[in-house]
Design a protein around this motif. Structure first.
Motif, short mmCIF file in Angstrom:
data_model
loop_
_atom_site.label_atom_id
_atom_site.label_comp_id
_atom_site.label_asym_id
_atom_site.label_seq_id
_atom_site.Cartn_x
_atom_site.Cartn_y
_atom_site.Cartn_z
N THR A 1 17.82 -27.89 2.30
CA THR A 1 18.73 -29.02 2.49
C THR A 1 18.19 -30.27 1.79
O THR A 1 18.94 -31.00 1.12
N ARG A 2 16.88 -30.52 1.95
CA ARG A 2 16.29 -31.69 1.28
C ARG A 2 16.38 -31.56 -0.23
O ARG A 2 16.69 -32.54 -0.95
N GLN B 1 19.90 -32.24 -1.37
CA GLN B 1 20.23 -33.67 -1.39
C GLN B 1 19.79 -34.33 -2.69
O GLN B 1 20.48 -35.20 -3.23
#
Length: 591
Positions: free
Chosen positions: A336-337, A340
């Motif tokens: 997820t990071r 982003q």
């Protein structure tokens, strides 16, 4: 201090024969006694006063020889240790210098290995020091002079302190030389690679954009190489002599100038390569998470046979999934990071696709977590009754095996009667064990099947093999009951024949006994005649025939080892019948 002591040692060497002289004092003493007794040398008289003076001096030498020897032993070891210290100090000065090129540093390292390691310098020093320490203690104790003892102890303490500092520096030499060589290797390889790359990179500046983007895709690698080159170069500038440091500074100045000029024009490509790496990390993470979810779902839906081993293996798979879940959740956060960061660099359409993928994976991981917990609970709930059922089935077949051993005895009619009776009792016990085990199996199997049928989570558990297994136990039990019944009937028939034989024999023996009594009975002849006639008139040949028939029938079923004794008993009774019955009958008539 070492120089003054070394001068003292040289003077001592000039007097090297003193130690040998003192060691041979007994021989010299004998020679002197002969001179003193003869008061002449080779026939030349020695003046008395001179002879007495020699005696006084010789006695002094003899009385102090042991102390002199201890002192010489101490001094010899003392200067041997000092020679090692001098060698270490002089070599250390030649090793701790401003270094030259790699080849010269390599020679220094080889010299260090030869002097220190190959010759075991530290071990040699330690052995010498320990021997000297003992010699110093013995000499100080024998000398008794406070000043001399203080001098000895002062020397030992100063030497210990000096060696403590010196040994640390000597031990650190090798690691320093190896570090210098390693930095020469790193610097040489990075300079050569960077120079070649700069040549190609400067030519690529005039190429089309796609070509430049492709060429500078690995710019982060060359940034690392550039940093490594400067680190190694700066280390060498600090540790090498002035001429080499000056050359290194000049080379680094030129290369860094070319690097800065090029980097200002291509630094944007480093970001493109970084994006590629992030996208790859994102895709790899998504692939790993998807593989985990797919594999978990495959495990959840794969057919599982209702048996202890299969369910146990299924439970192990579920526990493995449960153990991996925290790592997968952590990996999802990492993905997820990364996503982003990627979404800041890509189109809006790609952003929507990434977000949809992450949402889908998050939902799937949540379902895996929820479903694995429910499945694990219900599967573990089945393990205990399944294990108990396996034990019951094992107990059933163990008892069944005992039953089969009994009913499969070859020619049971030929077995000893006592053994057959025991076997019949054992058969009843083992049949009862089978019956109890079957009852437990049927009850527990019904409970297990109801548990599986009522669970939505366990719909992929297959019951057919399980049911066949239970049915097979039931069929096997019925077959066993039938065969055991047939075996028991056969044994019971044999028992009836034996009973019939025993009854006919008892009847025959009774008749013979009465006949025998008749022969021995005395009294009124007429009364005896009437009584005996009445008995023998009633006597029937069928008593003997019944006994002989029962004997024949029993002989057919008895084992061979028991037939002989039976036949002997029959012959004996038959003979008694022939002897007693006619005789008794005639006796009664004659009376």
């Amino acid at each position: 201090m070492i120089i003054s002591l070394w001068t003292e040692f040289r003077h001592l060497i000039l007097k090297g024969n003193a130690k040998d002289l003192l060691k041979n004092i007994e021989g010299h003493k004998k020679t002197f006694h002969e001179i003193h007794r003869a008061r002449s040398v080779n026939g030349v008289p020695v003046p008395p006063d001179q002879l007495e003076d020699m005696a006084d001096r010789f006695n002094f030498v003899v009385s102090s020889s042991e102390l002199h020897l201890l002192k010489m032993e101490f001094l010899e070891l003392k200067y041997r240790l000092l020679s090692l210290l001098v060698l270490a100090e002089s070599k250390l000065k030649s090793w701790i210098i401003k270094y030259g090129r790699r080849e010269s540093v390599e020679l220094l390292l080889q010299n260090y290995i030869s002097v220190i390691e190959n010759s075991k310098f530290f071990e040699q020093y330690e052995v010498t020091y320990q021997i000297l320490k003992r010699a110093a203690e013995v000499y100080a104790k024998a000398n008794g002079s406070v000043e001399e003892v203080e001098n000895v102890m002062k020397f030992m303490n100063e030497t210990t302190a000096q060696w403590r500092n010196l040994s640390v520096e000597v031990r650190s030499v090798r690691s320093m030389l190896e570090e210098v060589i390693a930095n020469w290797d790193r610097y040489s390889s990075t300079v050569a690679g960077l120079q070649a790359w700069l040549e190609d990179a400067e030519k690529m500046l005039n190429q089309p954009e796609p070509s430049k983007k492709d060429f500078f895709r690995h710019l982060p690698h060359w940034i690392q190489q550039h940093t490594a080159m400067n680190d190694a170069g700066n280390f060498l500038i600090e540790t090498c002599d002035e001429a080499i440091s000056r050359d290194l500074k000049q080379q680094l100045l030129l290369l860094n100038g070319r690097w800065r000029e090029l980097f200002m024009q291509v630094k944007q490509y480093a970001r493109a390569d970084e994006l590629d790496k992030m996208q790859k990390e994102y895709l790899d993470g998504v692939a790993s998470l998807t593989a985990f979810v797919d594999e978990s779902n495959r495990k959840f839906s794969a057919p599982v046979e209702v048996s202890f081993l299969d369910v146990k293996m299924f439970v192990q798979d579920l526990e493995n999934i449960k153990q991996k879940l925290p790592a997968m959740e952590a990996q999802y956060k990492t993905v997820t990071r990364t996503a982003q960061l990627v979404t800041k660099e890509v189109s809006q359409e790609e952003v929507h696709e990434i977000l949809a993928t992450l949402t889908r994976i998050k939902e799937q991981i949540s379902k895996v977590k929820e479903y694995s917990c429910a499945l694990l609970y219900e599967s573990q709930h089945l393990l205990s009754p399944l294990e108990e059922l396996e034990k019951q089935i094992t107990n059933f077949y163990e008892s069944l095996e005992k039953v089969n051993e009994i009913i499969s005895i070859q020619d049971p009619e030929k077995q000893p009667t006592i053994l057959l009776k025991q076997k019949a009792q054992d058969l009843v016990a083992y049949q009862e064990n089978c019956k109890k085990a079957l009852s437990l199996i049927e009850r527990n199997s019904q409970s297990i099947l109801q548990c599986v049928a009522s669970s939505e989570a366990l719909q992929h558990f297959h019951q057919s093999t399980f049911q066949k297994k239970v049915t097979q136990v039931q069929i096997t039990f019925q077959n066993m009951i039938r065969k055991a019944g047939e075996w028991r009937k056969n044994i019971e028939a044999n028992s009836r024949l034996m009973k019939k034989f025993e009854e006919s024999r008892a009847e025959l023996e009774k008749v013979i006994q009465i006949a025998n009594c008749c022969l021995k009975e005395k009294g009124n002849p007429e009364e005896l005649l009437r009584k005996h006639s009445e008995f023998f008139n009633q006597l029937d040949q069928r008593v003997l025939n019944a006994f002989l028939k029962a004997c024949d029938e029993l002989t057919d079923i008895l084992p061979e080892q028991e037939q002989h004794s039976l036949q002997e008993a029959v012959r004996k009774l038959h003979r008694q019948w022939k002897d007693k019955i006619p005789c008794a009958a005639n006796h009664g008539v004659s009376s």
